[in-house]
Design a protein around this motif. Sequence first.
Motif, PDB file in Angstrom:
ATOM      1  N   PRO A  53       3.939   3.747   4.627  1.00 18.95           N
ATOM      2  CA  PRO A  53       3.766   3.157   5.845  1.00 18.95           C
ATOM      3  C   PRO A  53       3.571   4.351   6.444  1.00 18.95           C
ATOM      4  N   LEU A 106      -7.316   3.093  -0.433  1.00 19.21           N
ATOM      5  CA  LEU A 106      -6.159   2.412  -0.182  1.00 19.21           C
ATOM      6  C   LEU A 106      -5.534   1.832  -1.052  1.00 19.21           C
ATOM      7  N   TYR A 107      -5.805   1.005  -0.979  1.00 20.46           N
ATOM      8  CA  TYR A 107      -6.028  -0.068  -2.823  1.00 20.46           C
ATOM      9  C   TYR A 107      -5.967   0.624  -4.350  1.00 20.46           C
ATOM     10  N   THR A 122     -13.019  -1.169   8.195  1.00 15.90           N
ATOM     11  CA  THR A 122     -11.584  -1.939   8.458  1.00 15.90           C
ATOM     12  C   THR A 122     -12.035  -1.921   6.675  1.00 15.90           C
ATOM     13  N   LEU A 151      -4.284   1.736  11.598  1.00 14.40           N
ATOM     14  CA  LEU A 151      -4.913   0.707  10.229  1.00 14.40           C
ATOM     15  C   LEU A 151      -4.787  -0.570  10.938  1.00 14.40           C
ATOM     16  N   ARG A 152      -3.398  -0.932  10.333  1.00 16.81           N
ATOM     17  CA  ARG A 152      -2.846  -2.201  10.271  1.00 16.81           C
ATOM     18  C   ARG A 152      -3.239  -2.805  11.769  1.00 16.81           C
ATOM     19  N   ARG A 172      -3.380   3.355  -4.469  1.00 17.62           N
ATOM     20  CA  ARG A 172      -2.252   3.300  -4.599  1.00 17.62           C
ATOM     21  C   ARG A 172      -2.315   1.984  -6.727  1.00 17.62           C
ATOM     22  N   LEU A 184       1.073  -0.965  -0.384  1.00 13.74           N
ATOM     23  CA  LEU A 184       0.802   0.296  -0.069  1.00 13.74           C
ATOM     24  C   LEU A 184       0.657   0.898  -0.299  1.00 13.74           C
ATOM     25  N   SER A 217     -11.892   0.720   4.402  1.00  9.49           N
ATOM     26  CA  SER A 217     -10.214   1.497   4.287  1.00  9.49           C
ATOM     27  C   SER A 217      -8.963   1.016   3.511  1.00  9.49           C
ATOM     28  N   PHE A 218      -9.394  -0.298   3.555  1.00 13.55           N
ATOM     29  CA  PHE A 218      -8.011  -1.049   2.819  1.00 13.55           C
ATOM     30  C   PHE A 218      -7.773  -1.203   1.839  1.00 13.55           C
ATOM     31  N   GLN A 264      -0.906   6.620  10.239  1.00 14.96           N
ATOM     32  CA  GLN A 264      -2.440   6.129  10.156  1.00 14.96           C
ATOM     33  C   GLN A 264      -2.971   5.084   9.616  1.00 14.96           C
ATOM     34  N   VAL A 265      -1.270   4.425   8.509  1.00 12.72           N
ATOM     35  CA  VAL A 265      -1.867   2.801   7.828  1.00 12.72           C
ATOM     36  C   VAL A 265      -1.412   2.238   9.054  1.00 12.72           C
TER      37      VAL A 265
END
Length: 157
Positions: free
Chosen positions: A98, A145-146, A138, A105-106, A149, A95, A141-142, A101-102
Amino acid sequence: MTLSRRTPGAHWRPRPLLFATDTEAHRRLLIALRRCLRHEQQASGHAGYPVDIVTISRTVLAALALRVALPERAWVDTTILKLRGNLELLLREDLGDPGPQVGALREDARRLLDLCSPSAPPLPPLHAYELMRALAGTTRSFAVLYQLRQSARERGQ
């Protein structure tokens, strides 16, 4: 000969399929499929899974839909299993940078995955529903982000 005997199988009692309701069988099947997929990838040298954002989005939207009453527990458990797989898939993806915030989230994702692991104790219906909604948020959100990216990669090439 009676009327019910003229039709083959008419005297049999209808029974639900055990496989359709047996969560333990589903779990064993998924473990076996993961093992086969891992073995196949090691043999071919391919390390990545395809990410289907449309399917992930549909699952997330279904989980986050507003309801008047709690849905059936079987549906909640199935959706948790789907969201768990989607989240694990997205966690494996690169992603980018890092940031804090990431990273946070992880950590949230790891805690949620620990709560819904097969070794975790069973949850009451309301807790399972709330866990499903937290997993969906969650995962969404990922997925965002994906997608960001992927669009940055396409613009960079």
